[in-house]
Design a protein around this motif. Structure first.
Motif, PDB file in Angstrom:
ATOM      1  N   THR A  66     -35.826  26.620  -0.608  1.00 38.03           N
ATOM      2  CA  THR A  66     -36.021  26.020  -2.043  1.00 38.03           C
ATOM      3  C   THR A  66     -37.314  26.887  -2.694  1.00 38.03           C
ATOM      4  O   THR A  66     -38.239  27.210  -1.845  1.00 38.03           O
ATOM      5  N   LEU A  67     -37.388  26.782  -4.010  1.00 40.17           N
ATOM      6  CA  LEU A  67     -38.244  27.290  -4.708  1.00 40.17           C
ATOM      7  C   LEU A  67     -39.090  26.170  -5.408  1.00 40.17           C
ATOM      8  O   LEU A  67     -38.595  25.526  -6.043  1.00 40.17           O
ATOM      9  N   ILE A  68     -40.491  26.267  -5.514  1.00 35.91           N
ATOM     10  CA  ILE A  68     -41.286  25.280  -6.235  1.00 35.91           C
ATOM     11  C   ILE A  68     -42.295  26.055  -7.288  1.00 35.91           C
ATOM     12  O   ILE A  68     -42.742  26.983  -6.730  1.00 35.91           O
ATOM     13  N   LYS A  69     -41.970  25.815  -8.417  1.00 33.91           N
ATOM     14  CA  LYS A  69     -42.858  26.557  -9.289  1.00 33.91           C
ATOM     15  C   LYS A  69     -43.812  25.656 -10.017  1.00 33.91           C
ATOM     16  O   LYS A  69     -43.313  24.803 -10.566  1.00 33.91           O
ATOM     17  N   GLU A  70     -45.072  25.966 -10.055  1.00 32.79           N
ATOM     18  CA  GLU A  70     -46.112  25.367 -11.012  1.00 32.79           C
ATOM     19  C   GLU A  70     -45.751  25.888 -12.356  1.00 32.79           C
ATOM     20  O   GLU A  70     -45.504  27.015 -12.434  1.00 32.79           O
ATOM     21  N   GLY A  71     -46.157  25.048 -13.334  1.00 28.72           N
ATOM     22  CA  GLY A  71     -46.178  25.511 -14.652  1.00 28.72           C
ATOM     23  C   GLY A  71     -45.442  24.220 -15.660  1.00 28.72           C
ATOM     24  O   GLY A  71     -45.740  23.257 -15.560  1.00 28.72           O
ATOM     25  N   ARG A  72     -45.115  24.790 -16.611  1.00 31.91           N
ATOM     26  CA  ARG A  72     -44.778  23.989 -17.893  1.00 31.91           C
ATOM     27  C   ARG A  72     -43.274  23.307 -17.376  1.00 31.91           C
ATOM     28  O   ARG A  72     -42.674  23.728 -16.400  1.00 31.91           O
ATOM     29  N   LYS A  73     -43.010  22.293 -18.229  1.00 29.74           N
ATOM     30  CA  LYS A  73     -41.579  21.617 -18.060  1.00 29.74           C
ATOM     31  C   LYS A  73     -40.463  22.357 -17.906  1.00 29.74           C
ATOM     32  O   LYS A  73     -39.677  22.351 -17.342  1.00 29.74           O
ATOM     33  N   THR A  74     -40.338  23.405 -18.961  1.00 27.88           N
ATOM     34  CA  THR A  74     -39.358  24.186 -19.280  1.00 27.88           C
ATOM     35  C   THR A  74     -39.613  25.524 -18.197  1.00 27.88           C
ATOM     36  O   THR A  74     -40.508  26.379 -18.489  1.00 27.88           O
ATOM     37  N   ASN A  75     -38.714  25.374 -17.228  1.00 30.86           N
ATOM     38  CA  ASN A  75     -38.951  26.276 -16.107  1.00 30.86           C
ATOM     39  C   ASN A  75     -37.822  27.125 -15.732  1.00 30.86           C
ATOM     40  O   ASN A  75     -37.270  27.257 -14.794  1.00 30.86           O
ATOM     41  N   PHE A  76     -37.053  27.916 -16.612  1.00 34.72           N
ATOM     42  CA  PHE A  76     -36.180  28.646 -16.594  1.00 34.72           C
ATOM     43  C   PHE A  76     -36.242  29.911 -15.651  1.00 34.72           C
ATOM     44  O   PHE A  76     -35.146  30.125 -15.072  1.00 34.72           O
ATOM     45  N   PRO A  77     -37.449  30.377 -15.475  1.00 36.89           N
ATOM     46  CA  PRO A  77     -37.572  31.417 -14.459  1.00 36.89           C
ATOM     47  C   PRO A  77     -37.280  31.024 -13.271  1.00 36.89           C
ATOM     48  O   PRO A  77     -36.837  31.843 -12.346  1.00 36.89           O
ATOM     49  N   VAL A  78     -37.362  29.677 -12.845  1.00 36.98           N
ATOM     50  CA  VAL A  78     -37.139  29.611 -11.467  1.00 36.98           C
ATOM     51  C   VAL A  78     -35.669  29.443 -11.051  1.00 36.98           C
ATOM     52  O   VAL A  78     -35.245  30.005  -9.789  1.00 36.98           O
ATOM     53  N   LEU A  79     -34.756  29.557 -11.944  1.00 40.99           N
ATOM     54  CA  LEU A  79     -33.296  29.596 -11.874  1.00 40.99           C
ATOM     55  C   LEU A  79     -32.843  30.925 -11.327  1.00 40.99           C
ATOM     56  O   LEU A  79     -32.244  31.295 -10.567  1.00 40.99           O
ATOM     57  N   PHE A  80     -33.294  31.913 -12.003  1.00 40.87           N
ATOM     58  CA  PHE A  80     -33.293  33.443 -11.795  1.00 40.87           C
ATOM     59  C   PHE A  80     -33.992  33.689 -10.389  1.00 40.87           C
ATOM     60  O   PHE A  80     -33.320  34.442  -9.879  1.00 40.87           O
ATOM     61  N   SER A  81     -35.105  33.213  -9.981  1.00 36.78           N
ATOM     62  CA  SER A  81     -35.769  33.392  -8.958  1.00 36.78           C
ATOM     63  C   SER A  81     -35.142  32.814  -7.782  1.00 36.78           C
ATOM     64  O   SER A  81     -35.018  33.641  -6.770  1.00 36.78           O
ATOM     65  N   GLN A  82     -34.378  31.690  -7.942  1.00 34.39           N
ATOM     66  CA  GLN A  82     -33.519  31.301  -6.750  1.00 34.39           C
ATOM     67  C   GLN A  82     -32.408  32.283  -6.552  1.00 34.39           C
ATOM     68  O   GLN A  82     -32.044  32.327  -5.355  1.00 34.39           O
ATOM     69  N   HIS A  83     -31.845  32.812  -7.418  1.00 41.83           N
ATOM     70  CA  HIS A  83     -30.672  33.790  -7.316  1.00 41.83           C
ATOM     71  C   HIS A  83     -31.182  35.022  -6.769  1.00 41.83           C
ATOM     72  O   HIS A  83     -30.455  35.324  -5.515  1.00 41.83           O
ATOM     73  N   PHE A  84     -32.307  35.654  -7.129  1.00 38.05           N
ATOM     74  CA  PHE A  84     -32.778  36.933  -6.435  1.00 38.05           C
ATOM     75  C   PHE A  84     -33.308  36.679  -4.944  1.00 38.05           C
ATOM     76  O   PHE A  84     -32.846  37.375  -4.249  1.00 38.05           O
ATOM     77  N   THR A  85     -33.897  35.242  -4.769  1.00 44.30           N
ATOM     78  CA  THR A  85     -34.311  35.270  -3.332  1.00 44.30           C
ATOM     79  C   THR A  85     -33.158  35.146  -2.585  1.00 44.30           C
ATOM     80  O   THR A  85     -33.304  35.634  -1.376  1.00 44.30           O
ATOM     81  N   LYS A  86     -32.167  34.182  -2.925  1.00 47.17           N
ATOM     82  CA  LYS A  86     -31.069  33.975  -2.045  1.00 47.17           C
ATOM     83  C   LYS A  86     -30.398  35.412  -1.616  1.00 47.17           C
ATOM     84  O   LYS A  86     -29.849  35.850  -0.515  1.00 47.17           O
ATOM     85  N   ARG A  87     -30.241  36.520  -2.745  1.00 48.79           N
ATOM     86  CA  ARG A  87     -29.818  37.791  -2.490  1.00 48.79           C
ATOM     87  C   ARG A  87     -30.558  38.348  -1.496  1.00 48.79           C
ATOM     88  O   ARG A  87     -30.116  39.024  -1.089  1.00 48.79           O
ATOM     89  N   ALA A  88     -31.920  38.315  -1.723  1.00 50.05           N
ATOM     90  CA  ALA A  88     -32.746  39.132  -0.741  1.00 50.05           C
ATOM     91  C   ALA A  88     -32.563  38.526   0.630  1.00 50.05           C
ATOM     92  O   ALA A  88     -32.756  39.361   1.553  1.00 50.05           O
ATOM     93  N   PHE A  89     -32.767  37.370   0.841  1.00 50.20           N
ATOM     94  CA  PHE A  89     -32.684  36.435   2.076  1.00 50.20           C
ATOM     95  C   PHE A  89     -31.484  36.884   2.796  1.00 50.20           C
ATOM     96  O   PHE A  89     -31.241  37.135   4.095  1.00 50.20           O
ATOM     97  N   THR A  90     -30.126  36.864   2.220  1.00 48.13           N
ATOM     98  CA  THR A  90     -29.023  36.893   2.546  1.00 48.13           C
ATOM     99  C   THR A  90     -28.798  38.088   3.310  1.00 48.13           C
ATOM    100  O   THR A  90     -28.387  38.753   4.260  1.00 48.13           O
TER     101      THR A  90
END
Length: 112
Positions: A66-90
């Motif tokens: 899982t990814l945990i991201k510090e910052g603001r309440k609206t945290n849209f970039p983590v959605l994209f980061s999860q996709h990119f991370t899953k792709r890279a790890f796979t």
């Protein structure tokens, strides 16, 4: 948490995740047994410095992450980061040999 299954030995999977972290300049803050934490600074437009942490837990033939991201309440970039991370790890956990890549973003955008 997201799950990715793999068919290689668990120790080889750990080695590949650590190599991935080093390659993309993650700070590997703690890894032991079945847990690896990959930390990276996030690009922020504020004067505060935030980090994103990828938590990777190893089971027999799969990882939970899982990814945990510090910052603001609206945290849209983590959605994209999860996709990119899953792709890279796979990709790195299911390839038979480790292929050299130029960089994360050039590999993503120049892929055919």
């Amino acid at each position: 948490m997201k799950t990715i299954k793999f068919n290689i030995h668990k120790e080889e999977a750990k080695k590949r995740i650590i190599e991935y972290g080093k390659k993309y300049n993650f700070r590997i803050s703690k890894w032991s047994g079945n847990l690896i934490l990959l930390n990276e600074s996030t690009d922020s437009f504020s004067s505060e410095e935030f980090e994103q942490t990828t938590i990777v837990f190893f089971k027999d033939n799969e990882i939970l992450y899982t990814l945990i991201k510090e910052g603001r309440k609206t945290n849209f970039p983590v959605l994209f980061s999860q996709h990119f991370t899953k792709r890279a790890f796979t990709k790195i956990l299911n390839q038979t040999t480790i292929e050299p890549q130029k960089s994360y973003f050039s590999a993503f955008f120049n892929e055919l």
